[in-house]
Structure formats: C-alpha cells, structure tokens
Design a protein around this motif. Structure first.
Motif, PDB file in Angstrom:
ATOM      1  N   GLU A  53       0.839  -1.210   0.000  1.00 37.51           N
ATOM      2  CA  GLU A  53       0.000   0.000   0.000  1.00 37.51           C
ATOM      3  C   GLU A  53       0.863   1.244   0.000  1.00 37.51           C
ATOM      4  OE1 GLU A  53      -3.405   2.322   2.639  1.00 37.51           O
ATOM      5  OE2 GLU A  53      -2.969   0.215   3.067  1.00 37.51           O
ATOM      6  N   LEU A  54       1.937   1.210   0.791  1.00 35.60           N
ATOM      7  CA  LEU A  54       2.860   2.340   0.824  1.00 35.60           C
ATOM      8  C   LEU A  54       3.451   2.595  -0.553  1.00 35.60           C
ATOM      9  CD1 LEU A  54       6.181   3.024   1.042  1.00 35.60           C
ATOM     10  CD2 LEU A  54       4.512   4.520   2.090  1.00 35.60           C
ATOM     11  N   LEU A  55       3.889   1.536  -1.223  1.00 36.31           N
ATOM     12  CA  LEU A  55       4.483   1.698  -2.547  1.00 36.31           C
ATOM     13  C   LEU A  55       3.475   2.278  -3.534  1.00 36.31           C
ATOM     14  CD1 LEU A  55       6.950   1.324  -4.347  1.00 36.31           C
ATOM     15  CD2 LEU A  55       6.144  -0.996  -4.834  1.00 36.31           C
ATOM     16  N   ALA A  56       2.230   1.834  -3.438  1.00 37.40           N
ATOM     17  CA  ALA A  56       1.192   2.380  -4.315  1.00 37.40           C
ATOM     18  C   ALA A  56       1.024   3.876  -4.084  1.00 37.40           C
ATOM     19  CB  ALA A  56      -0.131   1.652  -4.082  1.00 37.40           C
ATOM     20  N   ARG A  57       1.082   4.300  -2.815  1.00 37.28           N
ATOM     21  CA  ARG A  57       0.979   5.733  -2.512  1.00 37.28           C
ATOM     22  C   ARG A  57       2.173   6.496  -3.070  1.00 37.28           C
ATOM     23  NH1 ARG A  57      -1.027   6.103   3.851  1.00 37.28           N
ATOM     24  NH2 ARG A  57      -2.824   4.697   3.683  1.00 37.28           N
ATOM     25  N   VAL A  58       3.348   5.913  -2.953  1.00 39.37           N
ATOM     26  CA  VAL A  58       4.556   6.557  -3.479  1.00 39.37           C
ATOM     27  C   VAL A  58       4.444   6.753  -4.982  1.00 39.37           C
ATOM     28  CG1 VAL A  58       7.008   6.170  -3.965  1.00 39.37           C
ATOM     29  CG2 VAL A  58       6.130   5.798  -1.654  1.00 39.37           C
ATOM     30  N   GLU A  59       4.061   5.700  -5.673  1.00 39.63           N
ATOM     31  CA  GLU A  59       4.022   5.766  -7.137  1.00 39.63           C
ATOM     32  C   GLU A  59       2.878   6.629  -7.649  1.00 39.63           C
ATOM     33  OE1 GLU A  59       6.306   1.859  -8.657  1.00 39.63           O
ATOM     34  OE2 GLU A  59       4.214   1.491  -8.095  1.00 39.63           O
ATOM     35  N   ALA A  60       1.895   6.923  -6.796  1.00 40.06           N
ATOM     36  CA  ALA A  60       0.773   7.771  -7.204  1.00 40.06           C
ATOM     37  C   ALA A  60       1.092   9.257  -7.087  1.00 40.06           C
ATOM     38  CB  ALA A  60      -0.459   7.443  -6.358  1.00 40.06           C
ATOM     39  N   VAL A  61       2.197   9.605  -6.437  1.00 38.57           N
ATOM     40  CA  VAL A  61       2.533  11.012  -6.226  1.00 38.57           C
ATOM     41  C   VAL A  61       2.939  11.663  -7.539  1.00 38.57           C
ATOM     42  CG1 VAL A  61       4.118  12.612  -5.083  1.00 38.57           C
ATOM     43  CG2 VAL A  61       3.224  10.638  -3.849  1.00 38.57           C
ATOM     44  N   ASP A  62       2.382  12.836  -7.805  1.00 36.87           N
ATOM     45  CA  ASP A  62       2.709  13.601  -9.000  1.00 36.87           C
ATOM     46  C   ASP A  62       3.911  14.501  -8.715  1.00 36.87           C
ATOM     47  OD1 ASP A  62       2.862  15.075 -11.321  1.00 36.87           O
ATOM     48  OD2 ASP A  62       0.874  15.990 -11.132  1.00 36.87           O
ATOM     49  N   LEU A  63       5.060  14.169  -9.293  1.00 39.44           N
ATOM     50  CA  LEU A  63       6.267  14.965  -9.115  1.00 39.44           C
ATOM     51  C   LEU A  63       6.569  15.834 -10.334  1.00 39.44           C
ATOM     52  CD1 LEU A  63       8.626  12.301  -7.464  1.00 39.44           C
ATOM     53  CD2 LEU A  63       7.269  14.066  -6.330  1.00 39.44           C
ATOM     54  N   GLY A  64       5.565  16.041 -11.143  1.00 41.03           N
ATOM     55  CA  GLY A  64       5.772  16.851 -12.335  1.00 41.03           C
ATOM     56  C   GLY A  64       6.720  16.163 -13.299  1.00 41.03           C
ATOM     57  N   GLU A  65       7.776  16.850 -13.694  1.00 41.58           N
ATOM     58  CA  GLU A  65       8.732  16.288 -14.649  1.00 41.58           C
ATOM     59  C   GLU A  65       9.817  15.460 -13.969  1.00 41.58           C
ATOM     60  OE1 GLU A  65      10.262  19.445 -17.001  1.00 41.58           O
ATOM     61  OE2 GLU A  65       8.342  19.907 -17.961  1.00 41.58           O
TER      62      GLU A  65
END
Length: 236
Positions: free
Chosen positions: A20-32
């Motif tokens: 679940e943590l990894l899913a949250r990490v990968e969902a973050v929008d860091l722009g470019e």
C-alpha cells in the motif's frame, strides 16, 4: 535534462503495509521529476521477503536489495543509498506513518537551489495534533540536544523524511546500523556545512503493537551518537 528522485524504502517485517505504501509513493505527482524505487529488505521473517522477491521478478524497473542477516535501519539505508542514481534521494519508511504526498513540498527547495537537504518536520508551524506524548517529548529533547552541538535550528531531527542531493549524501561517511542514523547524518551534514532547511509534513503515528520498532535503548544510543559525531566546529 529531467531530474530523478531516488526513493529509498527500508523494509523489515512489513508484509501488511509495504505494498500500500508503494502504491501511494508511485501515485505522487512529481511533475517532470522521475522516480527511482529502491526497496531494501533487512532480513524480514514475516513473509515480506518472499513478497519482495516476487515483486522484484515482476518489476525489473525497481531496485530490490536483500540483507541475509538483520542489520538495522541505518544499514538498510546505506545499502539503498549506494544503489541510488537519482539527482535527489529521499527516505521513506515502509509503514504508513508518513505521507508521500509531501514529496513535492520537500523537493521544491532542492529544485530551486535553496537547500542541499530538506527535513520534513512533524512539528513545524503547527501544534502537536497527534502522536504519543513520550515519543513527542523524546523527539523534542533529542532535537534540542542535537541542535546544541550542530548549530542547526531544526524542530524535528528524528523525522524519517529527509531529502538530499544525492552526491552530498553519498559523500558522507555513515556508519550507524540502527536508529543512530538520524543524529549521525544530521551531524555529518552540519560538519559538511550543508544547507539544511525544513518543510512541514503530515504524520499518522503507530503504536508498538502495530509494529513500531524504536525503543528506549535507541533513545540512549541517539544521545551517544549526538556526542560522538558532533562537528569539531559549531555552525553559526
């Protein structure tokens, strides 16, 4: 040229939370800014290792490292740092106490060139909204003691969220295997005259029954590390 953030995730007996943590990490929008995922299993015994072995086979784009014996969070972090190739590196625990949605706020000062390192403070510009009093008081005491010897003006030295310029981080001679990492890396940064700033973050603490691993002996070791690694010259 596009930048990359290496996200180092030490894992020990987190079979119920790391995915679940990894899913949250990968969902973050860091722009470019791209992500490099680095997971380090510190010889888990609850089934986490098998889960990560399967994940590694399915996700060749991620870096997954395994310790053959349990060494501690600091040792797992060093393994992850060695594998990092991004422009910046952030530490992310495998539980759900910290919100990866705070990454953009931590990243902005680094991208703008206003900092070498950004600490995510659980106490900055807001009251203590939640958390356990004993942990809160211990954190504030250790932070104050660390500041006394480093010359930094931090509010949360013990925070998990520390985001670094990778080249600076990889130049530090880190050696602590357990939670002594926090005061050690802070002292090393002060000695390197790095520009360290803080940004407010959110926090959802868990109890020891839920798997929190830091204890009283780690607090005593943190005090020892503050004295051991204090810079020769106090920053002003």
């Amino acid at each position: 040229m596009p930048k990359t953030l290496s996200i180092v995730i030490p894992v020990y007996n987190e079979c119920d939370t790391w995915r679940e943590l990894l899913a949250r990490v990968e969902a973050v929008d860091l722009g470019e800014v791209a992500q490099q995922i680095i997971l380090v299993d510190d010889c888990s015994t609850d089934g986490t290792r098998g889960q990560l072995e399967q994940f590694a086979a399915e996700r060749p784009d991620a870096v997954v490292k395994f310790h053959e014996v349990n060494q501690g969070k600091g040792a797992a972090l060093r393994t992850g740092f060695q594998a990092a190739t991004g422009d910046f590196v952030v530490i992310q625990d495998a539980d759900l106490e910290y919100d990866p949605g705070d990454f953009p706020a931590l990243l902005e000062p680094l991208l703008a060139g206003r900092a070498d390192v950004v600490y995510g403070s659980r106490f900055l510009n807001k009251p203590r909204e939640k958390g356990y009093l004993s942990n809160y008081l211990a954190n504030r005491f250790l932070t104050a003691l660390s500041n006394l010897f480093t010359g930094l003006k931090l509010t949360d030295m013990e925070t998990c969220y520390k985001m670094f310029k990778r080249e600076l981080l990889q130049s530090l001679p880190l050696e602590q295997d357990r939670f002594g990492f926090e005061p050690e890396v802070t002292a090393r940064l002060a000695a390197a005259n790095a520009k360290v700033i803080e940004a407010p973050i959110s926090y959802a603490p868990r109890t020891s029954e839920e798997g929190k691993k830091i204890g009283f002996s780690d607090g005593l070791n943190a005090i020892r590390c503050i004295f051991k690694y204090r810079p020769r010259k106090l920053r002003r």
